[in-house]
Design a protein around this motif. Structure first.
Motif, mmCIF file in Angstrom:
data_model
loop_
_atom_site.group_PDB
_atom_site.id
_atom_site.type_symbol
_atom_site.label_atom_id
_atom_site.label_comp_id
_atom_site.label_asym_id
_atom_site.label_seq_id
_atom_site.Cartn_x
_atom_site.Cartn_y
_atom_site.Cartn_z
ATOM 1 N N LYS B 294 0.931 -1.242 -0.089
ATOM 2 C CA LYS B 294 -0.070 -0.079 0.113
ATOM 3 C C LYS B 294 0.772 1.239 -0.169
ATOM 4 O O LYS B 294 1.903 1.375 0.386
ATOM 5 C CB LYS B 294 -1.029 -0.165 1.212
ATOM 6 C CG LYS B 294 -0.220 -0.251 2.529
ATOM 7 C CD LYS B 294 -1.265 -0.371 3.648
ATOM 8 C CE LYS B 294 -0.433 -0.569 5.112
ATOM 9 N NZ LYS B 294 -1.365 -0.721 6.128
ATOM 10 N N ASP B 295 0.289 2.324 -0.318
ATOM 11 C CA ASP B 295 0.775 3.777 -0.316
ATOM 12 C C ASP B 295 0.467 4.407 1.174
ATOM 13 O O ASP B 295 -0.547 3.863 1.589
ATOM 14 C CB ASP B 295 0.488 4.547 -1.376
ATOM 15 C CG ASP B 295 1.183 4.233 -2.600
ATOM 16 O OD1 ASP B 295 2.127 4.215 -2.731
ATOM 17 O OD2 ASP B 295 0.252 3.691 -3.670
ATOM 18 N N GLY B 296 1.360 5.336 1.419
ATOM 19 C CA GLY B 296 0.966 6.100 2.837
ATOM 20 C C GLY B 296 2.057 6.818 3.184
ATOM 21 O O GLY B 296 3.107 7.034 2.531
ATOM 22 N N ILE B 308 5.681 5.565 2.192
ATOM 23 C CA ILE B 308 5.678 4.220 1.802
ATOM 24 C C ILE B 308 5.280 4.106 0.636
ATOM 25 O O ILE B 308 4.159 4.636 0.417
ATOM 26 C CB ILE B 308 5.277 3.338 2.987
ATOM 27 C CG1 ILE B 308 3.816 3.403 3.218
ATOM 28 C CG2 ILE B 308 5.973 3.469 4.400
ATOM 29 C CD1 ILE B 308 3.294 2.238 3.842
ATOM 30 N N ARG B 309 5.644 3.311 -0.392
ATOM 31 C CA ARG B 309 5.242 2.909 -1.524
ATOM 32 C C ARG B 309 4.755 1.589 -1.988
ATOM 33 O O ARG B 309 5.347 0.619 -1.495
ATOM 34 C CB ARG B 309 6.317 3.551 -2.574
ATOM 35 C CG ARG B 309 6.420 5.066 -2.409
ATOM 36 C CD ARG B 309 7.681 5.477 -3.418
ATOM 37 N NE ARG B 309 7.977 7.138 -3.226
ATOM 38 C CZ ARG B 309 8.552 7.417 -2.334
ATOM 39 N NH1 ARG B 309 9.008 6.905 -1.335
ATOM 40 N NH2 ARG B 309 8.717 8.927 -2.254
ATOM 41 N N LYS B 310 3.723 1.171 -2.360
ATOM 42 C CA LYS B 310 3.265 0.166 -2.946
ATOM 43 C C LYS B 310 4.214 -0.482 -3.881
ATOM 44 O O LYS B 310 4.423 -0.050 -4.981
ATOM 45 C CB LYS B 310 1.822 0.075 -3.564
ATOM 46 C CG LYS B 310 1.281 -1.116 -4.001
ATOM 47 C CD LYS B 310 -0.100 -0.815 -4.410
ATOM 48 C CE LYS B 310 -0.718 -2.008 -5.170
ATOM 49 N NZ LYS B 310 -2.003 -1.827 -5.960
ATOM 50 N N PRO B 342 -4.452 7.282 -0.787
ATOM 51 C CA PRO B 342 -4.154 7.769 0.422
ATOM 52 C C PRO B 342 -3.623 9.101 0.444
ATOM 53 O O PRO B 342 -3.531 10.184 1.378
ATOM 54 C CB PRO B 342 -3.015 7.092 0.827
ATOM 55 C CG PRO B 342 -3.318 5.744 0.115
ATOM 56 C CD PRO B 342 -3.760 6.085 -1.138
#
Ligand code: SF4
Lengths: 136, 527
Positions: B294-296, B308-310, B342
């Motif tokens: 996931k991204d966030g 953070i990157r998927k 996100p």
């Protein structure tokens, strides 16, 4: 054909926030490289960071929603799990008020997810009963 | 942290208290080693002679739970000798006179008696810390997980303000956060007493802003903490619980009480990636995803918002946790909660939280941004409190030493300390599914001092039973002088022999942190 990429992200373990590059091959994580340009870790990682990809593909991962039926947790479709939650939550909070609900958020989840869970708790349910394990 | 990780290496003196830095935060420890190479003095205060303590210029072996006495003792010496920063105290603080009088009774002789630290070492530490050009304090759960956790933190603030070691490069008070995004969870008010960005529930303007943005009327009464919710479940106050990515069946004190509480719920929703001990008790389980799917953003211990990157697609039918919360909200009929990504959630956060107002995914880019960042043009805040404290003057708040909630007695003669091991993380649900880490260690242990082991005739590797007023576990003995005689240490990552079966749920009265660091136990050989 081999599809190999590295994806720049952040170590999921402690609060230091080291930069890591996830090595992805054909849609699977294969390894971790330390990020040299990240100002926090400057190319270093501890053993937990070096192993950050390993738990992701564990066979133990939960892959489908579960609902307890006759005492046992059984696999169901998302729609069933979500409508089960909605009907039970509505029934309980209507009978006992919004303060009968509580949420434990997670220091492992993202900032956005923490924001959304507290928004859900405060705006949809109507209580401030939300906490996470900062204290633990 | 008031400062950034990279500043630590420029400190001339680092006081490490209640942090086993090399084990719990190894990459931060490398900065401390670099500082040492550049000539910094390292002072370690800890009841265990931890790995980092063996590198210290000065190691103060305090008795468990006497941190306030140690710090008050240092302040007493610093003020008596005139080593405090008169200019800083005058211009930036208030209440110094009260502190000065209060601290009178913490004479080296008395402090030495309470803490077990020789007077000469107290004097050396006071002089090193006060006189260095830049001094930094580093602390962790060894300070906060006590019934006097808040007092401990306040006394460290007193020390840094009296010596003027705050609000400058490499000078400040630096708590190291245990989990990757504790900072972000707290910033976003996943806590019961404030709104996102530490905005007050009592402030009408704040409430109005959120009510307009969210289109609802908000509850003003502060909610319950985790420990209070646990108690409220037992009494029927709480009937439905939504647990996201937490495993209270391993992480919370007095697990048997936790289990009873969770079992009595009418609805337990658990959202997690693994079938944890808490999932086993759920009525409904929602499969979330790991950081790689996931991204966030995560906010690290020095207030750095990083992306953070998927990297891969969700495993099976699991969904990103942000998506699941929106799905639940929609199922409940909530009109809001339509986000395409996100990044959109983050923009909503920036519009409501002044500390984050200038941050966006574009600006975070490669290196992250440290809050406070109030405008699109504002740079990262590398260290805090530069010219002023957030509320103007810094107020000294004197605190008295209080003994821990449960001390050893005849029946339970040992102090139990719990903490982390180098190879595992929190409740172990992630690291114990990692081969490299379980290959290093996959079983719980108890550290026992050689003198105590001899007295009880316990040999290295022998199965040993630890019993407290709340329960018992059996683990392997490790004989080591790391612990003081009269104390034992157990890591808490191992669900099958969970240290938290033993721990005392006594809470700090203000922030309700349980006293994980001290409870009374007895040791028995398992025949
Ligand atoms: S690599 Fe190690 S020190 Fe860095 S964030 Fe991960 S767990 Fe923490």
């Amino acid at each position: 054909m081999i599809d190999y990429r590295t994806v720049y992200t952040i170590c999921p373990f402690c609060g230091t926030g080291c930069g890591i590059l996830l090595e992805v091959m054909n849609g699977r994580l294969e390894g971790v490289l330390p990020c040299k340009t990240n100002p926090v870790n400057q190319g270093k990682l501890c053993i937990k960071g070096w192993s950050a990809h390993e738990f992701v593909h564990s066979p133990d991962r939960l892959k489908k929603p579960l609902v307890r039926k006759d005492g046992r947790l059984e696999e169901v479709e998302w729609d069933e799990a979500l409508s089960f939650i909605a009907s039970r939550l509505k029934a309980i909070t209507q009978a006992y008020g919004p303060d009968s609900f509580g949420a434990f958020s997670s220091a492992k989840c993202t900032t956005e997810e923490n924001y959304l869970l507290q928004k859900f708790t405060r705006a949809v349910i109507g209580t401030n009963n939300i906490d996470h394990c900062a204290r633990l | 942290m008031t400062n950034s990780v990279e500043e630590l290496e420029d400190a001339a003196c680092i006081l490490i208290i209640g942090s086993n830095t090399t084990v719990a935060h190894p990459i931060i420890a490398t900065r401390i080693f670099r500082a040492r190479e550049k000539g910094a003095k390292i002072i370690v205060v800890d009841p265990r002679k931890t790995h980092i303590a063996s590198y210290a210029d000065l190691y103060l072996a305090e008795k468990s739970g006497t941190d306030v006495a140690v710090i008050n003792g240092l302040l007493h010496i610093i003020i008596k000798e005139g080593w405090y920063d008169k200019e800083f105290v005058e211009k930036r603080t208030e209440g110094f006179a009260v502190l000065k009088t209060f601290i009178e009774e913490y004479t080296p002789a008395r402090v030495s008696e309470i803490t077990g630290i020789p007077e000469v070492q107290l004097r050396q530490a006071a002089e090193m810390f006060a006189k260095a050009k830049q001094s930094s304090i580093v602390y962790c759960m060894g300070i906060t997980q006590h019934t006097v956790g808040v007092d401990n933190v306040l006394s460290l603030a007193n020390l840094s303000m009296a010596t003027g070691h705050i609000g400058k490069w490499a000078s400040g008070v630096n708590p190291l956060r245990g989990q990757n995004n504790v900072q972000g969870s707290t910033d976003m008010a996943a806590i019961p007493n404030v709104l996102p960005g530490y905005q007050s529930l009592a402030d009408d303007a704040v409430i109005a802003k959120f009510e307009t943005a969210w289109g609802v009327t908000l509850p003003r009464k502060p909610g319950l903490t985790i420990m209070e919710m646990m108690d409220a479940i037992g009494t029927g106050g709480i009937r439905a619980l939504y647990v996201m990515g937490e495993n209270p069946m391993v992480s919370d004190p007095d697990i048997q009480h936790v289990k009873k509480a969770l079992e009595s719920l009418e609805l337990l929703i658990v959202q997690d990636i693994f079938p944890t001990e808490t999932v086993a008790l759920a009525h409904v389980v929602l499969p979330g995803v790991t950081f790689a799917e996931k991204d966030g953003t995560f906010v690290s211990t020095d207030r750095r918002v990083q992306r953070i990157r998927k990297a891969i697609e969700p495993i099976g039918e699991a969904r990103p946790d942000w998506q699941i919360i929106c799905d639940v909200a929609h199922a409940m009929g909530a009109p809001d909660f339509d986000y395409a990504s996100p990044s959109e959630v983050f923009d909503e956060i920036a519009s409501l939280v002044p500390l984050f107002a200038g941050i966006s995914y574009d600006r975070i880019a490669e290196n992250g941004i440290q809050w406070p960042c109030r405008t699109k043009e504002a740079p990262s805040t590398v260290f805090m409190h530069k010219d002023t404290f957030s509320k103007g003057l810094g107020t000294f708040k004197p605190v008295a030493y209080k003994a821990p909630a449960e001390l050893p007695d005849e029946e339970y003669p040992f102090i139990l300390i719990t903490g982390r091991d180098a190879f595992h993380y929190h409740t172990g649900s992630m690291t114990r599914r990692s081969k490299s880490l379980t290959g290093q260690i996959n079983r719980c242990y108890v550290q026992i001092h050689p003198a105590d082991a001899k007295k009880l005739r316990i040999k290295a590797g022998q199965l040993t039973r630890l019993r407290s007023r709340r329960g018992a576990i059996e683990v392997e003995a490790r004989i080591t002088p790391i612990v003081q005689s009269g104390s034992v240490f157990v890591p808490f990552h191992f669900a099958e022999t969970a240290a938290n079966v033993l721990t005392n749920p006594a809470l700090d009265p203000v922030v309700k942190i349980p006293e994980f660091k001290i409870c009374a136990v007895k040791l028995e050989k398992v025949a």
